[in-house]
Design a protein around this motif. Sequence first.
Motif, PDB file in Angstrom:
ATOM      1  N   GLU A  89       6.381   8.785  16.625  1.00 50.62           N
ATOM      2  CA  GLU A  89       6.534   7.339  16.425  1.00 50.62           C
ATOM      3  C   GLU A  89       5.287   6.735  15.793  1.00 50.62           C
ATOM      4  O   GLU A  89       5.385   5.846  14.935  1.00 50.62           O
ATOM      5  N   ALA A  90       4.100   7.206  16.197  1.00 50.57           N
ATOM      6  CA  ALA A  90       2.855   6.682  15.645  1.00 50.57           C
ATOM      7  C   ALA A  90       2.738   7.000  14.160  1.00 50.57           C
ATOM      8  O   ALA A  90       2.306   6.161  13.356  1.00 50.57           O
ATOM      9  N   LEU A  91       3.132   8.208  13.765  1.00 41.96           N
ATOM     10  CA  LEU A  91       3.088   8.584  12.356  1.00 41.96           C
ATOM     11  C   LEU A  91       4.073   7.750  11.538  1.00 41.96           C
ATOM     12  O   LEU A  91       3.748   7.253  10.450  1.00 41.96           O
ATOM     13  N   MET A 107       0.840  -1.188   0.000  1.00 44.74           N
ATOM     14  CA  MET A 107       0.000   0.000   0.000  1.00 44.74           C
ATOM     15  C   MET A 107       0.881   1.245   0.000  1.00 44.74           C
ATOM     16  O   MET A 107       1.874   1.313   0.703  1.00 44.74           O
ATOM     17  N   THR A 108       0.520   2.244  -0.817  1.00 43.83           N
ATOM     18  CA  THR A 108       1.285   3.467  -0.914  1.00 43.83           C
ATOM     19  C   THR A 108       1.200   4.258   0.382  1.00 43.83           C
ATOM     20  O   THR A 108       0.115   4.430   0.945  1.00 43.83           O
ATOM     21  N   ALA A 109       2.335   4.739   0.848  1.00 45.18           N
ATOM     22  CA  ALA A 109       2.344   5.539   2.073  1.00 45.18           C
ATOM     23  C   ALA A 109       1.628   6.851   1.831  1.00 45.18           C
ATOM     24  O   ALA A 109       1.731   7.435   0.740  1.00 45.18           O
ATOM     25  N   PRO A 110       0.877   7.338   2.813  1.00 49.85           N
ATOM     26  CA  PRO A 110       0.141   8.590   2.624  1.00 49.85           C
ATOM     27  C   PRO A 110       1.070   9.788   2.517  1.00 49.85           C
ATOM     28  O   PRO A 110       2.157   9.813   3.110  1.00 49.85           O
ATOM     29  N   ALA A 111       0.629  10.787   1.750  1.00 45.73           N
ATOM     30  CA  ALA A 111       1.332  12.061   1.680  1.00 45.73           C
ATOM     31  C   ALA A 111       0.608  13.026   2.604  1.00 45.73           C
ATOM     32  O   ALA A 111      -0.602  13.245   2.470  1.00 45.73           O
ATOM     33  N   ALA A 146      12.237  20.807  13.246  1.00 42.66           N
ATOM     34  CA  ALA A 146      12.967  19.599  13.631  1.00 42.66           C
ATOM     35  C   ALA A 146      12.037  18.392  13.661  1.00 42.66           C
ATOM     36  O   ALA A 146      12.417  17.280  13.248  1.00 42.66           O
ATOM     37  N   ALA A 147      10.795  18.579  14.148  1.00 41.63           N
ATOM     38  CA  ALA A 147       9.846  17.472  14.205  1.00 41.63           C
ATOM     39  C   ALA A 147       9.466  17.002  12.803  1.00 41.63           C
ATOM     40  O   ALA A 147       9.410  15.796  12.530  1.00 41.63           O
ATOM     41  N   VAL A 148       9.231  17.952  11.904  1.00 45.61           N
ATOM     42  CA  VAL A 148       8.896  17.589  10.523  1.00 45.61           C
ATOM     43  C   VAL A 148      10.088  16.910   9.851  1.00 45.61           C
ATOM     44  O   VAL A 148       9.932  15.938   9.096  1.00 45.61           O
ATOM     45  N   ALA A 149      11.297  17.387  10.147  1.00 48.20           N
ATOM     46  CA  ALA A 149      12.503  16.780   9.572  1.00 48.20           C
ATOM     47  C   ALA A 149      12.619  15.314   9.978  1.00 48.20           C
ATOM     48  O   ALA A 149      13.018  14.457   9.163  1.00 48.20           O
ATOM     49  N   ARG A 150      12.282  14.988  11.216  1.00 48.64           N
ATOM     50  CA  ARG A 150      12.339  13.588  11.670  1.00 48.64           C
ATOM     51  C   ARG A 150      11.381  12.718  10.865  1.00 48.64           C
ATOM     52  O   ARG A 150      11.708  11.578  10.507  1.00 48.64           O
ATOM     53  N   LEU A 151      10.214  13.229  10.583  1.00 47.37           N
ATOM     54  CA  LEU A 151       9.241  12.468   9.791  1.00 47.37           C
ATOM     55  C   LEU A 151       9.766  12.234   8.373  1.00 47.37           C
ATOM     56  O   LEU A 151       9.659  11.133   7.829  1.00 47.37           O
ATOM     57  N   GLU A 187      12.915  12.249   7.399  1.00 41.57           N
ATOM     58  CA  GLU A 187      14.074  11.350   7.464  1.00 41.57           C
ATOM     59  C   GLU A 187      13.639   9.892   7.571  1.00 41.57           C
ATOM     60  O   GLU A 187      14.355   8.981   7.126  1.00 41.57           O
ATOM     61  N   ALA A 188      12.439   9.665   8.130  1.00 42.65           N
ATOM     62  CA  ALA A 188      11.906   8.307   8.249  1.00 42.65           C
ATOM     63  C   ALA A 188      11.186   7.862   6.977  1.00 42.65           C
ATOM     64  O   ALA A 188      10.662   6.741   6.920  1.00 42.65           O
ATOM     65  N   GLY A 189      11.170   8.731   5.954  1.00 38.06           N
ATOM     66  CA  GLY A 189      10.591   8.352   4.675  1.00 38.06           C
ATOM     67  C   GLY A 189       9.187   8.861   4.412  1.00 38.06           C
ATOM     68  O   GLY A 189       8.604   8.549   3.371  1.00 38.06           O
ATOM     69  N   LEU A 190       8.628   9.641   5.324  1.00 39.62           N
ATOM     70  CA  LEU A 190       7.286  10.166   5.118  1.00 39.62           C
ATOM     71  C   LEU A 190       7.328  11.386   4.197  1.00 39.62           C
ATOM     72  O   LEU A 190       8.258  12.198   4.247  1.00 39.62           O
ATOM     73  N   SER A 191       6.304  11.498   3.363  1.00 40.20           N
ATOM     74  CA  SER A 191       6.137  12.668   2.506  1.00 40.20           C
ATOM     75  C   SER A 191       5.295  13.690   3.270  1.00 40.20           C
ATOM     76  O   SER A 191       4.126  13.436   3.580  1.00 40.20           O
TER      77      SER A 191
END
Length: 301
Positions: A117-119, A1-5, A25-30, A32-36
């Motif tokens: 972590e949940a995201l 399944m495609t990860a949500p943007a 910094a919080a958005v950068a962590r997301l 860096e974990a591969g989230l769009s």
Amino acid sequence: MTAPAYLAVVNPAAGGGVCGKRAPAAVARLREAGLSVDVLETTRAGEATGIVRDALARGRRHFIAVGGDGTSYEIVNGIMDAGPQAGEKPSLGMLPLGTGNSFLRDFTDRGSEYAIEALIAGKSRPCDVIRCTHARGALHFINIFSIGFVADVGATRNRRFPALGEFGYTLSTVLGVATLHPYVFPMTIDGQAEDREPLTFLSFNNSRFTGGKMMMAPDANTRDGLLDVIRVGRLSRIGLLRTFPKIFSGTHVQHPAVRCYQTPGLDLRLDDDIDVMVDGEMVRINPRRLEVVPGALDVRT
């Protein structure tokens, strides 16, 4: 399944400006974990609702509230104002970088760390939304809607002591206790007779916590299709001072003056607009009906 943007809606003023400093910094962590994650910042109260409504019209479905309870409230209203959407159900993640996020506390006491972590883990669960129809339209919430003493304290703080921060709430509470009086809010819970008895405050809850750590509705469940009604009857000043601190443990519901109900809907019959505290925001409306919209969105918790 495609990860949500995701579209992250940031209120940089939340938490006295702390959110604006911590959000990058919080958005950068997301990321860096591969989230769009795309980011839009708000510049005024209420703007997030319009941002989300427009984004839904362009096909966006997944949002992150970066701020406090008020940011989540505005996003929820943007989602619900847009009406039913084809395709994926809208979802809401939270980065509580403002004053607080009472809704998230139903799931964790680790705040933003848990939320990140949940995201990243892609956690998701259905969540009810409560619709309040009032004399001029409708609003929606996922946490709490209070009228009476609690709302009047919030309104006093906003009108008279907005520059005093948390101390403004303390001062407003002292004034509220000094001028304590009973309220009558004619209410009909689905299937019951109208209630016109004097009371101190009414709280309508989708989740358990309010004000950070206050467990207003110990039995509330965000996906049971029911609204938890906490009705605090008439109290003396001393009775209020003794009972109110018990909200932090949820034991206030054991007081003889407190009644608890669970219902999918109820009606109010008021003569005029009143002050309402809804998901940490203050509004002045004439509420007429509250009803659960079951599983209206997914929350990333």
